[in-house]
Design a protein around this motif. Structure first.
Motif, mmCIF file in Angstrom:
data_model
loop_
_atom_site.group_PDB
_atom_site.id
_atom_site.type_symbol
_atom_site.label_atom_id
_atom_site.label_comp_id
_atom_site.label_asym_id
_atom_site.label_seq_id
_atom_site.Cartn_x
_atom_site.Cartn_y
_atom_site.Cartn_z
ATOM 1 N N ARG A 114 0.843 -1.212 0.000
ATOM 2 C CA ARG A 114 0.000 0.000 0.000
ATOM 3 C C ARG A 114 0.872 1.254 0.000
ATOM 4 O O ARG A 114 0.577 2.245 -0.668
ATOM 5 N N TYR A 115 1.968 1.177 0.775
ATOM 6 C CA TYR A 115 2.868 2.337 0.846
ATOM 7 C C TYR A 115 3.506 2.598 -0.522
ATOM 8 O O TYR A 115 3.514 3.728 -1.009
ATOM 9 N N VAL A 116 4.024 1.542 -1.137
ATOM 10 C CA VAL A 116 4.736 1.712 -2.414
ATOM 11 C C VAL A 116 3.769 2.138 -3.531
ATOM 12 O O VAL A 116 4.115 2.978 -4.364
ATOM 13 N N ALA A 134 2.579 15.031 8.089
ATOM 14 C CA ALA A 134 3.560 14.346 7.262
ATOM 15 C C ALA A 134 4.504 13.535 8.133
ATOM 16 O O ALA A 134 4.921 13.986 9.205
ATOM 17 N N CYS A 135 4.855 12.345 7.669
ATOM 18 C CA CYS A 135 5.795 11.468 8.381
ATOM 19 C C CYS A 135 7.141 12.186 8.528
ATOM 20 O O CYS A 135 7.644 12.768 7.561
ATOM 21 N N ASP A 136 7.719 12.130 9.730
ATOM 22 C CA ASP A 136 8.988 12.830 9.953
ATOM 23 C C ASP A 136 10.161 12.150 9.229
ATOM 24 O O ASP A 136 11.243 12.696 9.136
ATOM 25 N N ARG A 137 9.961 10.922 8.716
ATOM 26 C CA ARG A 137 11.038 10.248 7.979
ATOM 27 C C ARG A 137 10.878 10.408 6.469
ATOM 28 O O ARG A 137 11.837 10.646 5.765
ATOM 29 N N CYS A 138 9.641 10.183 5.995
ATOM 30 C CA CYS A 138 9.484 10.072 4.539
ATOM 31 C C CYS A 138 8.551 11.124 3.945
ATOM 32 O O CYS A 138 8.458 11.235 2.722
ATOM 33 N N GLY A 139 7.853 11.870 4.783
ATOM 34 C CA GLY A 139 6.984 12.923 4.258
ATOM 35 C C GLY A 139 5.628 12.456 3.782
ATOM 36 O O GLY A 139 4.787 13.251 3.384
ATOM 37 N N THR A 175 5.627 9.408 12.944
ATOM 38 C CA THR A 175 6.268 8.562 11.940
ATOM 39 C C THR A 175 5.200 7.639 11.369
ATOM 40 O O THR A 175 4.392 7.097 12.123
ATOM 41 N N CYS A 176 5.192 7.458 10.061
ATOM 42 C CA CYS A 176 4.124 6.648 9.462
ATOM 43 C C CYS A 176 4.306 5.164 9.779
ATOM 44 O O CYS A 176 5.395 4.727 10.155
ATOM 45 N N ALA A 177 3.240 4.411 9.636
ATOM 46 C CA ALA A 177 3.248 2.988 9.983
ATOM 47 C C ALA A 177 4.302 2.239 9.173
ATOM 48 O O ALA A 177 4.958 1.326 9.672
ATOM 49 N N PHE A 178 4.480 2.633 7.920
ATOM 50 C CA PHE A 178 5.460 1.960 7.070
ATOM 51 C C PHE A 178 6.876 2.185 7.598
ATOM 52 O O PHE A 178 7.652 1.244 7.742
ATOM 53 N N CYS A 179 7.217 3.437 7.905
ATOM 54 C CA CYS A 179 8.575 3.726 8.389
ATOM 55 C C CYS A 179 8.835 3.063 9.741
ATOM 56 O O CYS A 179 9.938 2.601 10.010
ATOM 57 N N ARG A 180 7.775 3.012 10.579
ATOM 58 C CA ARG A 180 7.944 2.350 11.882
ATOM 59 C C ARG A 180 8.182 0.856 11.692
ATOM 60 O O ARG A 180 9.083 0.263 12.288
HETATM 61 ZN ZN ZN Z 1 7.139 7.361 6.610
#
Ligand code: ZN
Ligand code: AMP
Ligand code: ZN
Length: 414
Positions: A213-215, A351-356, A363-368
């Motif tokens: 879903r993220y990609v 916005a996610c602090d890692r990927c925006g 931090t978004c669920a994907f980055c976590r």
């Molecule tokens: Zn993220």
């Protein structure tokens, strides 16, 4: 060779002789009670011997239409029956039927509301293709209907299954001169579905679903597509609905729609134009259109409850044709009742602090998830295996996102 003329449609088969008429019918998978066999201008029975270069005619004899069901449109010989529609079709009209159902899904009754709109000919579409029947058929249908649609294949690192799937998607795209994006999860993000699943407590399907879903969204945002389109079919959606109802997942029910709108920056809407078509119809479409697809199932899917729910619904469908569609369409018709539940939960989307990418947290669920996996991976892989995080692409685009359903909070239908 025995030369066999068959009717409805007219065709000729060559079968190795000598053999008896009974053996011949067996070889051609024909029921002896539904045909007449004619040799040397006379009728012959099952025990009749045919010499090696005999010429025979096999004529269907079912009254009310020679040899089985007729096409609902042209009355020619049908190749597929759909009890749910109380209809059967010849190959050409079956293709029309499938494309019409997609047309109907795109122009569904709620499409006049902005939130429910799928897409138009002005939009650039990204279809997520797995190499399976549904998504490749969908890509074919959208191209045939004249939409501007590119493909996206995500390499999940599931051994030979992933390699075969990728090849099939690449061949499909090449044959049509269509553009296919390929993202390899391992190369881009440092883990695969199997390695990710083995290093967290989440199931393989959980890790995989969140990553996909993220990609989907990331590629669509980065390349300026207007919508992501997936191959979820009637069976997928009905099984997801059953699962969501059994557990009374009100929030998932509220978002189980053919269209998941984007309500902010860095998010594109997601559409499921195959929700009116069954698994069987999609497989038949691929056969009729000559679309090569990966028939094998993902080897990691075992024990996935979605599968069990599909089997239950199929058992129901067997005794009550149309039950599955009634179940899903009835829910979609009265969806407003469920949507109330989730309308305004007040959570601000940032916005996610890692990927925006959009998230309701920091931090978004994907980055976590990815961080947990990459922390655990080198330990599991043994000494010397450096984490591949360094190879990951730089964090995403400008963090201005505000979106209702951030990646990772979508319901379970992948
Ligand atoms: Zn993220
Ligand atoms: P699944 O979650 O496997 O049932 O797949 C649902 C939909 O997600 C498919 O119909 C495709 O549109 C998409 N999809 C699944 N796997 C992939 C993949 N490896 N790459 C791109 N899209 C995929
Ligand atoms: Zn027809």
């Amino acid at each position: 060779m025995v030369r066999v003329s068959l009717r409805n449609p007219d065709r000729v088969e060559q079968v190795e002789g000598p053999l008896t008429v009974g053996e011949l019918l067996d070889r051609l998978d024909l029921n002896p009670t539904t045909v007449l066999v004619i040799h040397d201008a006379g009728l012959v029975t099952a025990d009749h011997e045919l010499h090696a270069d005999a010429e025979v005619e096999i004529r269907p004899v079912i009254s009310g239409g020679a040899g089985g069901p007729r096409c609902a449109v042209c009355r020619g010989a049908a190749v597929i029956e759909e009890p749910r529609h109380r209809a059967a079709w010849c190959p050409a009209h079956f293709v029309d039927h499938v494309q019409n159902q997609v047309r109907k899904a795109i122009d569904h009754p709620q499409a006049s509301r902005a939130r429910e709109r799928m897409f138009s000919y002005a939009d650039r579409l990204l279809v997520a293709v797995s190499g399976g029947k549904d998504s490749l058929a969908l890509w074919d249908i959208l191209l045939e209907l004249g939409y501007r649609v590119d493909g996206l294949y995500i390499g999940l690192g599931i051994g030979g299954y992933s390699r075969r799937s990728q090849r099939i998607c690449e061949d499909f795209a090449a044959a049509r001169g269509a553009r296919l994006h390929v993202v390899d999860l391992g190369e881009a993000y440092g883990y695969t579905t199997p390695s990710g699943a083995s290093s967290t407590t989440r199931s393989a399907c959980g890790v995989c679903g969140l990553s996909k879903r993220y990609v989907f969204n990331k590629v669509a945002v980065d390349h300026g597509y207007d919508a992501v389109v997936t191959g979820h079919n009637l069976d997928d959606e009905a099984a997801t609905l059953l699962g969501n109802l059994l557990r009374w997942h009100d929030d998932f029910l509220a978002r189980q729609r053919p269209v998941l709108p984007a309500s902010g920056t860095n998010q594109v809407r997601k559409c499921k134009p195959l929700y009116r078509l069954s698994e069987r119809e999609m497989a038949a479409y691929c056969v009729v259109r000559g679309i090569d697809y990966v028939v094998e199932e993902c080897p990691l899917v075992d024990g996935n409850t979605g599968q069990e729910h599909k089997e239950m619904l199929n058992a129901l469908e067997r005794t009550a044709p149309g039950a599955k569609a009634q179940f899903l369409f009835g829910f979609l018709d009265r969806h407003d009742r469920f949507a109330e539940e989730a309308r305004d939960d007040g959570t601000p989307i940032g916005a996610c602090d890692r990927c925006g990418m959009p998230t309701s947290g920091e931090t978004c669920a994907f980055c976590r998830q990815r961080e947990r996996i990459l922390t655990a991976l080198p330990v599991l892989a043994g000494a010397g295996a450096a984490p591949t995080a360094a190879r990951a692409p730089a964090a995403g685009t400008a963090p201005t996102a505000a979106a209702a359903a951030a990646a990772g909070t979508d319901q379970s239908s992948g």
